[in-house]
Design an enzyme around this catalytic site. Structure first.
Site, PDB file in Angstrom:
ATOM      1  N   LYS B  37       0.807  -1.213   0.000  1.00 25.19           N
ATOM      2  CA  LYS B  37       0.000   0.000   0.000  1.00 25.19           C
ATOM      3  C   LYS B  37       0.845   1.270   0.000  1.00 25.19           C
ATOM      4  O   LYS B  37       0.600   2.182  -0.774  1.00 25.19           O
ATOM      5  CB  LYS B  37      -0.857  -0.036   1.257  1.00 25.19           C
ATOM      6  CG  LYS B  37      -2.106   0.824   1.192  1.00 25.19           C
ATOM      7  CD  LYS B  37      -3.027   0.409   2.330  1.00 25.19           C
ATOM      8  CE  LYS B  37      -3.650   1.615   3.001  1.00 25.19           C
ATOM      9  NZ  LYS B  37      -4.413   1.205   4.195  1.00 25.19           N
ATOM     10  N   LYS B 195     -11.520 -16.696  15.683  1.00 29.49           N
ATOM     11  CA  LYS B 195     -10.911 -18.019  15.530  1.00 29.49           C
ATOM     12  C   LYS B 195     -11.871 -19.111  15.988  1.00 29.49           C
ATOM     13  O   LYS B 195     -11.973 -20.165  15.358  1.00 29.49           O
ATOM     14  CB  LYS B 195      -9.619 -18.077  16.328  1.00 29.49           C
ATOM     15  CG  LYS B 195      -8.536 -17.166  15.753  1.00 29.49           C
ATOM     16  CD  LYS B 195      -7.384 -16.995  16.715  1.00 29.49           C
ATOM     17  CE  LYS B 195      -6.324 -16.066  16.142  1.00 29.49           C
ATOM     18  NZ  LYS B 195      -5.390 -15.586  17.154  1.00 29.49           N
TER      19      LYS B 195
END
Ligand SMILES: NC(=O)c1ccc[n+]([C@@H]2O[C@H](COP(=O)([O-])OP(=O)(O)OC[C@H]3O[C@@H](n4cnc5c(N)ncnc54)[C@H](OP(=O)(O)O)[C@@H]3O)[C@@H](O)[C@H]2O)c1
Ligand SMILES: NC(=O)c1ccc[n+]([C@@H]2O[C@H](COP(=O)([O-])OP(=O)(O)OC[C@H]3O[C@@H](n4cnc5c(N)ncnc54)[C@H](OP(=O)(O)O)[C@@H]3O)[C@@H](O)[C@H]2O)c1
Lengths: 402, 402
Positions: B37, B195
């Site tokens: 980026k 998770k």
């Protein structure tokens, strides 16, 4: 009707474990025939599934998976050989048979283009072979070690926690189905050696015959040795260890003193533990039951399912130099100092000599230790030195009785 | 020339970990382009490999594997969506993105017949997703839980072992590359919730959106809470837990008191631990680094290699009833008792009220607790009740100051 038809050899502890776990899963595989030995035994399955003739399974063209779960390594090898030669896929849990014949078994798989899987042979319910083949294939493993024998660990737990006698503890392990038919394989450190040998192949791509791995078991551990450990807040655990630096391989199976900081200290009863040390992820720990009907049955079932999905081991291979001489630090206990050649040690840091018990803590080459052990009776050895999992014996001052 | 050409998004902590581990392995895959980026940053790789334009990778027909390792869940979803729609195989380590969009991601994989793997998204170096998909597919798992966030565990370790301040400990975790760019995800218990949500899918075949999982983090833990735990020889660990009885699913993420007998007590720093309790093999434990450049890089690499071998997740599914109300036992600490609605508790076993600190230990429904927490400030909660990993608070008699 399942696509995969299983011919099962052996219907003992593990065979029955497979039968139960398979019957409760909706795998695309079913057991169509079971070969056992003893015609007198009562069986919990339909009589028409039972046979006493191996050929009836091996010659059955409908059967495409052979699961070998008998307690006779010689007969097991013949079954597995014959099955592979007929192009049948095979699952076995026989570590002795696999470890001693891995070269031939790899060659047969290649020649007949049919797979052999043996997750159940190594550390019971811990999925170690699959993980080494797949996940850890890209890790650079430097060391792999741990508690690989559920039966010995069960016995050691009873000796340390409950003060049971060795015979009592062994009897319990056998009654619980953790022990091999021949207990020497477990308590003599042979069984973990078989497992270590198999693990070496899948970790490093190295073939080392179990004959070439040093082993000392737990059957000579005396009350004095236990008292020695307890006084120092240590436990004794039977460890299998392999270290590979990319060139030289060092391996051994021996009892080790373990302190409370060590993850292995807390691994008790029939639980096994595998510690993997790699360059990228550093320490990885896997703990699970190393024996027993359902835990091992689950491992065998996972292999059966893997076969139905076309899974095979890849068998990487590496060049290496054999271990040569390894210097180790040990506690050697004895009844009579006269039996011990002290010159075998390269250095001695502590010794105690009593009327019917004494010990030496010192450094020694593994080969010299082997000779010393071969030539003596009434001795025991516990390892103290090495990396990470082992500890320095705290330097206690002792009064010397005589 | 490798058969598999990788387009990599993100070259931060994990991206560089993948780069290194891949370059040291002889996988049949190579990174041909890297999209990042910030045009000002210096890079350690050849300039011609760098791009700032996602399309340059996504439209490159030579690239057949996309590895997404950026720290922006929204942008990540767009990249992964676009890649799957183009029939490219994808690896991601973005738990937030995967957990929040798993329905869509499963559907896209099916529709475009191309796989998405995300081992690195769950517990760093621990190969948990692969094992749940393969080995444990035939186990009947009743409970899965553990320490799923390396950054919080690192902070808790520093708080407990080294008496560091919360800010100091968080700073260290960030400096070591364990923490997410937005630390609230870690310390607020969101990251372990992501998770857990992913794990539920692979363990039970159950889809539960992270929004529907209770979470409380560690950012409100006070010195008083730590003192309370230490006096009782307890530690506080941030646990994610799921229990499924075949019908009803109970899930939560919250700090828990843990005693020394508990395997989780010994899991420190950035290490994670997954405990699996199943019908056949009972307890299985996996411990490994839950974060960091090389440990996570290894997990991502294992997915890349799996893709080169044609591996895909199978996504079993199960019918279930949502958890409904769960009764839990908690320690709730507060600055001012006036802020607390004691009637929210169904029973109280212990309470202490001081001038600027007090606590209640009692039973409460999870929903009532959620309301109480939403409506109060200056409060913290640590769970004490439950099965196996949790403990009864020892009944100490306290002097009540005021
Ligand atoms: N027990 C464990 O926890 C464990 C764990 C890991 C691996 N393993 C391995 O699994 C294998 C089986 O162990 P186990 O504990 O299940 O043994 P087991 O309980 O002693 O059962 C052995 C079975 O093999 C059968 N058998 C023996 N020789 C045979 C032959 N020549 N042909 C056909 N059947 C024969 C026996 O028949 P009868 O029933 O007629 O006597 C019996 O059913 C061994 O290789 C062992 O090392 C065991
Ligand atoms: N760190 C860990 O230990 C760990 C563990 C498990 C999973 N993860 C997951 O792995 C992912 C990456 O984490 P990280 O720690 O490596 O993050 P990081 O160190 O902050 O690096 C992020 C990278 O993504 C790039 N990036 C951000 N937005 C982008 C965009 N829109 N297009 C292209 N590149 C973009 C950044 O570019 P610039 O270089 O130009 O800034 C940087 O290279 C996250 O999903 C995280 O949750 C991390």
């Amino acid at each position: 009707m399942s696509k995969y038809k299983i011919g099962l050899f052996g219907f003992g502890c593990v065979g029955q474990g497979l039968y139960k776990t398979l019957s409760e899963n909706n795998a695309d595989a079913e057991i169509v025939k079971v070969c056992v030995k003893n015609k007198e035994k009562k069986r919990s399955i339909e009589a028409e599934k039972i046979t006493y003739d191996a050929a009836e399974i091996l010659n059955n063209e409908d059967i495409n998976i052979i699961v070998e779960l008998i307690d006779d390594a010689k007969a097991a090898l013949e079954i597995v050989r014959a099955a592979l030669k007929k192009g049948k896929a095979v699952v076995s849990a026989n570590k002795k048979m696999v470890a001693e014949n891995l070269d031939e078994l790899i060659a047969l798989q290649k020649q007949y283009e049919t797979p052999l899987l043996y997750e159940g042979a190594v550390c019971g319910s811990i999925p170690i072979i699959r993980n080494l083949e797949d996940y850890y294939a890209s890790e650079q493993i430097e060391e792999i070690k741990g508690i690989f024998n559920g039966s010995s660990n069960y016995i050691l737990t009873k000796l340390f926690q409950e003060g049971k006698s060795y015979e009592e503890a062994l009897g319990e392990a056998q009654a619980n189905g953790f022990a091999e038919t021949d207990p020497t394989l477990d308590v003599g450190g042979f069984d973990p050696k078989f497992k270590l040998s198999i693990i070496l192949q899948h970790t490093f791509g190295i073939r080392q015959h179990p004959e070439n791995i040093f082993n000392w078991g737990i059957q000579n551990i005396s009350e004095k040795d236990i008292a020695f450990a307890k006084e120092r807040n240590l436990k004794i655990k039977l460890l299998a260890k392999a270290h590979f630096d990319g060139k030289v391989l060092s391996t051994l199976v021996a009892p080790h003193f373990i302190d409370e900081q060590n993850p292995l200290y807390h691994v008790e009863n029939e639980f096994n533990c595998v510690l993997i040390n790699g360059k990228y992820a550093s320490n990885q720990t896997l703990i699970g039951k190393g024996a027993g009907s359902l835990p091992t049955g689950l491992a065998v079932l996972s292999d059966v399912i893997a076969l139905t999905q076309g899974y095979t081991y890849r068998y990487k291979s590496a060049d290496f130099t054999s271990g040569g001489s390894q210097a180790v630090e040990v506690y050697l206990s004895f009844n009579d100092i006269e039996d011990i050649d002290k010159n075998a040690f390269t250095s001695i840091s502590e010794s105690y000599i009593g009327s019917d018990y004494g010990y030496i803590i010192g450094k020694i080459e593994l080969e010299a230790l082997q000779q010393l052990l071969n030539g003596s009776s009434g001795v025991n050895v516990v390892f103290t030195s090495g990396k990470q999992t082992e500890i320095e014996i705290p330097n206690l001052t002792y009064s010397y009785a005589n």
